[in-house]
Design an enzyme around this catalytic site. Sequence first.
Site, PDB file in Angstrom:
ATOM      1  N   GLU A 154       0.831  -1.202   0.000  1.00  0.00           N
ATOM      2  CA  GLU A 154       0.000   0.000   0.000  1.00  0.00           C
ATOM      3  C   GLU A 154       0.868   1.255   0.000  1.00  0.00           C
ATOM      4  O   GLU A 154       1.941   1.262   0.608  1.00  0.00           O
ATOM      5  CB  GLU A 154      -0.892   0.016   1.259  1.00  0.00           C
ATOM      6  CG  GLU A 154      -1.706  -1.243   1.461  1.00  0.00           C
ATOM      7  CD  GLU A 154      -2.205  -1.411   2.891  1.00  0.00           C
ATOM      8  OE1 GLU A 154      -2.053  -0.445   3.685  1.00  0.00           O
ATOM      9  OE2 GLU A 154      -2.722  -2.491   3.214  1.00  0.00           O
ATOM     10  N   LYS A 187       2.215   4.697   1.363  1.00  0.00           N
ATOM     11  CA  LYS A 187       2.291   5.228   2.724  1.00  0.00           C
ATOM     12  C   LYS A 187       2.017   6.732   2.666  1.00  0.00           C
ATOM     13  O   LYS A 187       2.845   7.515   2.209  1.00  0.00           O
ATOM     14  CB  LYS A 187       3.660   4.960   3.339  1.00  0.00           C
ATOM     15  CG  LYS A 187       3.769   5.407   4.797  1.00  0.00           C
ATOM     16  CD  LYS A 187       5.137   5.075   5.373  1.00  0.00           C
ATOM     17  CE  LYS A 187       5.216   5.494   6.844  1.00  0.00           C
ATOM     18  NZ  LYS A 187       5.047   6.958   6.998  1.00  0.00           N
TER      19      LYS A 187
END
Length: 657
Positions: free
Chosen positions: A109, A111
């Site tokens: 993912e 950040k």
Amino acid sequence: MEARQRIDELVKILQEANYLYYVQDAPVMPDFEYDRLLRELENLEAANPELIRPDSPTQRVGGEAISKFEKVAHPVPLMSLQDVFSEEELAEFLHKTLESHPGSVFSVEPKVDGLSVALEYIDGMFVRGATRGDGNVGEDVTENLKTIPSIPMRLEGAPARLIVRGEVFMPKRSFEALNERQEAEGKPLFANPRNAAAGSLRQLDPKIAAQRKLDILIFNVQLAEGVEFTTHQESLDFLRTLRFKVIDNAMLSDVDAIIDHVLAINDMREQFSCDIDGAVIKVNDLSQRDRMGSTAKCPKWAVAYKYPPEIKPTVVEDIVVQVGRTGVLTPKAVVKAVRLAGTTVTNATLHNQDFITERDIRIGDTVRIRKAGEIIPEILDVDLSKRPADAVPYLLPKQCPVCGAPTEKDEDGAFLRCTGVACPAQLSRNIAHFVSRDAMDIDGFGSAIVDALIEKGCLQTAADIYYLSLDQVKSLWQKGELAAKKLLAAIEASKEQDLARLIYALGIRQVGAKTGKVLAAQFGSMDALMNATIEELTEVNDVGAVTARNICEWFAQPQSRQMIERLREAGLNFESKVVLTDTRFAGMTFVLTGALSKFTREEATEKIERFGGKASGSVSKKTTYVVVGENAGSKERKARELGIPILTEDDFLNMIE
């Protein structure tokens, strides 16, 4: 249609519009239609306050300003992540995990560079939001979080208790707009969106937080009573069904593919609406996470890959100085164009003289510049080996580059400020202050009218207000003769204001409304004040050496003298209507608290000042007396703790009679 039914219908329609606009980025309702329905809802709620729903869109900025943030203990700790800074370190984590747990799948993912928060829902209603703090205890920022449109106030189909974790951020577009306002108002710029988001979320007044236009991405379920998940992916999908704005992720198991995806996120950073400072790699299987465990601070099943800041060399071609609306001089380096973090950079902030001096930045220098997580490029250092032989130290000008008036250091010494009363860069702010309620109190003379008259060339100083013609003013409105006559009448009436208001209206630094009253009472006339020496001024109660110098320097400027004479010619009152014949309260400070019954707070303040005293809003060791009415509260308690004499209203009346 019954009011309750229509309110419920409007709430549902507007919530759906908010979800499509702020979460799905797929607006279907024109802005004017949304505003029309919102106004209808506001009117219905005003007529039926007992029907206001806590999840109504009107309640997002309904909270009052607070004095402090309460502490919140997190039921589930908000842990931090172990950072890795190279492909080798990331590969080591992945290989180690795969060796002990073959077949592991990882969620990768972006950040977000923001502020971590926890949102708590009870029976589907948003009840509390808190900052991460130290991971175990944070601060309650519920009212500020309510101002974020992408946070749902009510959830359909949620468990009895749900806590989710997300990252609050300021979109790049909002950050740029905020700094444009800061620069225009002469205020310090925010270094990056993360600092701006953190400062906005910790505003004591939620209305200020609402103006900053924050957003959020949810990335984790902390607690969900009665709901079981086997994987992280399941929990993210569950959050999406609840209509949260959820972080995008990719599910990967191959080491090379994960590293490639992490690097691809870095390449796409400029395409994100928010700042991205890395990527998060997490084990997907929740039972595997339990087996891997955690250290005291970090889980062993996840790492954060931090992207290195991009730094490039360039050349300082010039240094230019901008003057903000408050007169602050802001230097900016004009640099040779360089591609940095996806954009072409031609300017870099230099903050102030101290910054330039510390780094010894000169025109012609080769410098290293970075953007990193910042929108505003900044110079890191100078390559002295490439400095031209004729490069000289740079000093900010002693005269304003816009109007030529002298510049002076700000109170804290960090910034230079133009002192010119007629400086075009400060004109709008100066005139808006001059006509404001506590100054000349010219009714109807708002900032929009000020700016319009400046744009038309009708105002060069505040004195020009008193020379406006009917034709100049009525052109501001389509059918404006009646409005123009009303405004001109208010301008004419302001000529009779007391000298104290005029002194405050001049905008002399550190001369507030109270000091204006003291100066008017002490000197009696504008001419006497203009000719007062620093020594005479410092003898006045509440006027220190710095304020005295500011007053003398202001009146010494040709711009100021010229404006004063034009105000005199226009017929303004230059004499004080309040003369201190009795100074029984000289040197005394009073604090008024509680509900007063024998006079208003304004009347009491006027009586205190008439006798040479000062009215303050807070109790301190310097307070002479505290005058208490009913339900006095904390100020009375503090006065007793400090041993400060307490007066009833009758005691106070006896003193002034």
